[in-house]
Design a protein around this motif. Structure first.
Motif, PDB file in Angstrom:
ATOM      1  N   LEU A 117       0.832  -1.202   0.000  1.00 22.10           N
ATOM      2  CA  LEU A 117       0.000   0.000   0.000  1.00 22.10           C
ATOM      3  C   LEU A 117       0.867   1.253   0.000  1.00 22.10           C
ATOM      4  N   TYR A 118       1.954   1.226   0.753  1.00 23.71           N
ATOM      5  CA  TYR A 118       2.887   2.360   0.776  1.00 23.71           C
ATOM      6  C   TYR A 118       3.595   2.502  -0.569  1.00 23.71           C
ATOM      7  N   LEU A 119       3.918   1.357  -1.174  1.00 23.02           N
ATOM      8  CA  LEU A 119       4.562   1.374  -2.488  1.00 23.02           C
ATOM      9  C   LEU A 119       3.650   2.013  -3.530  1.00 23.02           C
ATOM     10  N   LEU A 120       2.360   1.773  -3.394  1.00 20.29           N
ATOM     11  CA  LEU A 120       1.366   2.363  -4.302  1.00 20.29           C
ATOM     12  C   LEU A 120       1.007   3.798  -3.906  1.00 20.29           C
ATOM     13  N   ARG A 121       1.641   4.310  -2.844  1.00 16.71           N
ATOM     14  CA  ARG A 121       1.429   5.670  -2.306  1.00 16.71           C
ATOM     15  C   ARG A 121       0.046   5.827  -1.673  1.00 16.71           C
ATOM     16  N   LEU A 122      -0.519   4.711  -1.239  1.00 22.33           N
ATOM     17  CA  LEU A 122      -1.827   4.741  -0.575  1.00 22.33           C
ATOM     18  C   LEU A 122      -1.613   4.612   0.936  1.00 22.33           C
ATOM     19  N   ARG A 123      -0.991   5.637   1.513  1.00 21.01           N
ATOM     20  CA  ARG A 123      -0.607   5.598   2.917  1.00 21.01           C
ATOM     21  C   ARG A 123      -1.787   5.807   3.865  1.00 21.01           C
ATOM     22  N   LYS A 124      -2.834   6.467   3.387  1.00 21.71           N
ATOM     23  CA  LYS A 124      -3.971   6.773   4.264  1.00 21.71           C
ATOM     24  C   LYS A 124      -5.276   6.369   3.600  1.00 21.71           C
ATOM     25  N   LEU A 125      -6.318   6.236   4.445  1.00 20.27           N
ATOM     26  CA  LEU A 125      -7.649   5.919   3.936  1.00 20.27           C
ATOM     27  C   LEU A 125      -8.126   6.983   2.953  1.00 20.27           C
ATOM     28  N   PHE A 126      -8.733   6.526   1.872  1.00 23.23           N
ATOM     29  CA  PHE A 126      -9.339   7.376   0.848  1.00 23.23           C
ATOM     30  C   PHE A 126      -8.317   8.213   0.070  1.00 23.23           C
ATOM     31  N   TYR A 127      -7.054   7.784   0.089  1.00 23.51           N
ATOM     32  CA  TYR A 127      -6.079   8.310  -0.862  1.00 23.51           C
ATOM     33  C   TYR A 127      -6.334   7.602  -2.185  1.00 23.51           C
ATOM     34  N   GLY A 128      -6.135   8.327  -3.291  1.00 21.19           N
ATOM     35  CA  GLY A 128      -6.328   7.730  -4.604  1.00 21.19           C
ATOM     36  C   GLY A 128      -5.196   8.078  -5.548  1.00 21.19           C
ATOM     37  N   VAL A 129      -4.833   7.143  -6.431  1.00 26.48           N
ATOM     38  CA  VAL A 129      -3.741   7.364  -7.383  1.00 26.48           C
ATOM     39  C   VAL A 129      -4.079   6.751  -8.744  1.00 26.48           C
ATOM     40  N   PHE A 130      -3.425   7.282  -9.785  1.00 22.19           N
ATOM     41  CA  PHE A 130      -3.490   6.681 -11.113  1.00 22.19           C
ATOM     42  C   PHE A 130      -2.301   5.745 -11.267  1.00 22.19           C
ATOM     43  N   ILE A 131      -2.535   4.540 -11.796  1.00 20.15           N
ATOM     44  CA  ILE A 131      -1.432   3.620 -12.059  1.00 20.15           C
ATOM     45  C   ILE A 131      -1.648   2.964 -13.427  1.00 20.15           C
ATOM     46  N   ILE A 132      -0.553   2.425 -13.982  1.00 17.28           N
ATOM     47  CA  ILE A 132      -0.637   1.670 -15.232  1.00 17.28           C
ATOM     48  C   ILE A 132      -0.914   0.213 -14.891  1.00 17.28           C
ATOM     49  N   LEU A 133      -1.864  -0.386 -15.595  1.00 16.86           N
ATOM     50  CA  LEU A 133      -2.178  -1.795 -15.391  1.00 16.86           C
ATOM     51  C   LEU A 133      -1.219  -2.659 -16.205  1.00 16.86           C
ATOM     52  N   ASN A 134      -0.411  -3.433 -15.508  1.00 16.12           N
ATOM     53  CA  ASN A 134       0.471  -4.401 -16.154  1.00 16.12           C
ATOM     54  C   ASN A 134       0.593  -5.609 -15.232  1.00 16.12           C
ATOM     55  N   ASN A 135       1.422  -6.566 -15.608  1.00 18.48           N
ATOM     56  CA  ASN A 135       1.542  -7.795 -14.811  1.00 18.48           C
ATOM     57  C   ASN A 135       1.990  -7.496 -13.379  1.00 18.48           C
ATOM     58  N   LYS A 136       2.926  -6.569 -13.231  1.00 14.90           N
ATOM     59  CA  LYS A 136       3.452  -6.251 -11.904  1.00 14.90           C
ATOM     60  C   LYS A 136       2.389  -5.621 -11.015  1.00 14.90           C
ATOM     61  N   PHE A 179       4.570  13.456 -10.283  1.00 14.82           N
ATOM     62  CA  PHE A 179       4.380  14.869  -9.925  1.00 14.82           C
ATOM     63  C   PHE A 179       3.056  15.055  -9.174  1.00 14.82           C
ATOM     64  N   LEU A 180       2.016  14.355  -9.618  1.00 13.54           N
ATOM     65  CA  LEU A 180       0.720  14.440  -8.939  1.00 13.54           C
ATOM     66  C   LEU A 180       0.784  13.698  -7.609  1.00 13.54           C
ATOM     67  N   GLN A 181       0.464  14.367  -6.535  1.00 13.15           N
ATOM     68  CA  GLN A 181       0.418  13.722  -5.237  1.00 13.15           C
ATOM     69  C   GLN A 181      -0.888  12.938  -5.095  1.00 13.15           C
ATOM     70  N   PRO A 182      -0.912  11.905  -4.229  1.00 14.73           N
ATOM     71  CA  PRO A 182      -2.146  11.135  -4.051  1.00 14.73           C
ATOM     72  C   PRO A 182      -3.330  12.059  -3.756  1.00 14.73           C
ATOM     73  N   PHE A 183      -4.450  11.769  -4.392  1.00 14.88           N
ATOM     74  CA  PHE A 183      -5.652  12.589  -4.209  1.00 14.88           C
ATOM     75  C   PHE A 183      -6.272  12.268  -2.850  1.00 14.88           C
ATOM     76  N   LYS A 184      -6.555  13.309  -2.072  1.00 16.07           N
ATOM     77  CA  LYS A 184      -7.204  13.135  -0.781  1.00 16.07           C
ATOM     78  C   LYS A 184      -8.715  13.215  -0.983  1.00 16.07           C
ATOM     79  N   LEU A 185      -9.358  12.063  -1.056  1.00 12.92           N
ATOM     80  CA  LEU A 185     -10.791  12.002  -1.298  1.00 12.92           C
ATOM     81  C   LEU A 185     -11.554  11.962   0.028  1.00 12.92           C
ATOM     82  N   ARG A 186     -12.841  12.248  -0.049  1.00 13.50           N
ATOM     83  CA  ARG A 186     -13.655  12.176   1.163  1.00 13.50           C
ATOM     84  C   ARG A 186     -14.366  10.816   1.207  1.00 13.50           C
ATOM     85  N   ALA A 187     -14.757  10.410   2.400  1.00 11.89           N
ATOM     86  CA  ALA A 187     -15.464   9.139   2.531  1.00 11.89           C
ATOM     87  C   ALA A 187     -16.814   9.234   1.836  1.00 11.89           C
ATOM     88  N   PRO A 188     -17.221   8.182   1.111  1.00 10.29           N
ATOM     89  CA  PRO A 188     -18.526   8.228   0.441  1.00 10.29           C
ATOM     90  C   PRO A 188     -19.655   8.285   1.462  1.00 10.29           C
TER      91      PRO A 188
END
Length: 246
Positions: free
Chosen positions: A107-126, A205-214
């Motif tokens: 989760l830290y590797l994906l930069r999702l350190r906190k609840l409701f953080y969001g990021v864009f990633i490329i979908l590949n095997n890894k 460059f884009l930092q993880p998006f801080k989203l609100r709880a649904p």
């Protein structure tokens, strides 16, 4: 009457004269720089408008082609599953003290350190393998152009000199990514949406998006979405969740 003698010329020290000359030259330089900035800004606005039109045209063509492919897929009723997009938006919906250290590390590797953080990633095997490990604590899917643009416009924050800087001006983007040809919000949106050649630089460059709880919170977070829970792949339905959390 005696003739009045002319008053002597006021002596001005050479240092004062030099300072006056330097000040005059500085004023001229500032004026020239201001005019150059104004001209560059005008040219950038023209370029941004032209790029925006071009990108919109590209996205419309992509959406039409995507619709065509989905329609053909239904007709063929093929059982072979392939990813609909190379781009994923991933957001963390759970996980505090009940995680294995390996899960937390991913989760830290994906930069999702906190609840409701969001990021864009490329979908590949890894990334697919990483998502499989943390799937009970995240939900993800294929973001559309509207979601990408609204996330960047509403919650976009860049990283400059190790500091979080809100994307309130295109000059911030140009300063960080101008060397990659990304000088405005439209360029940044296009690079992310198209998974361009400088996607990694743009997403870093884009930092993880801080989203609100649904509204209503997260229900059955460890149960897969297709089984009535919230975790895992939502495919195109991730866009509904983004609208609620953005």
């Amino acid at each position: 009457m005696a003739e009045q003698e002319p008053s002597p010329l006021t002596y001005v020290p050479e240092t004062v004269l030099k300072k006056r000359k330097d000040n005059e030259q500085a004023v001229i330089r500032r004026k020239e720089q201001a005019e150059a900035r104004k001209l560059r800004s005008k040219e950038n606005r023209k370029l941004q408008f032209k790029r925006a039109e071009q990108f919109i045209k590209e996205y419309r063509l992509q959406e039409l082609d995507s619709f065509r492919l989905k329609r053909n897929k239904k007709r063929q009723k093929s059982s072979h599953e392939t990813p609909e997009s190379r781009l994923l938006f991933v957001t963390r919906i759970g996980g505090t003290n009940d995680m294995h250290p390996k899960t937390k590390k991913i989760l830290y590797l994906l930069r999702l350190r906190k609840l409701f953080y969001g990021v864009f990633i490329i979908l590949n095997n890894k990334t697919a393998k990483l998502l499989k490990v943390v799937e009970p604590y995240v939900t993800y899917g294929y973001p559309n152009l509207r979601s990408i643009k609204e996330l960047i416009l509403k919650k976009g924050v860049g990283r400059i000199n190790k500091e979080r800087v809100p994307l309130t001006d295109n000059s911030i983007i140009e300063k960080a990514l101008g060397k990659h040809g990304i000088i405005c919000v439209e360029d940044l949106v296009h690079e992310i949406a198209s998974v361009g050649s400088h996607f990694m630089e743009a997403s870093s460059f884009l930092q993880p998006f801080k989203l609100r709880a649904p509204d209503g919170g997260v229900q059955r977070m460890k149960k897969h979405f297709k089984d009535g829970g919230d975790a895992g792949n939502r495919e195109d339905l991730i866009n509904d969740l983004i609208q609620k959390m953005n």
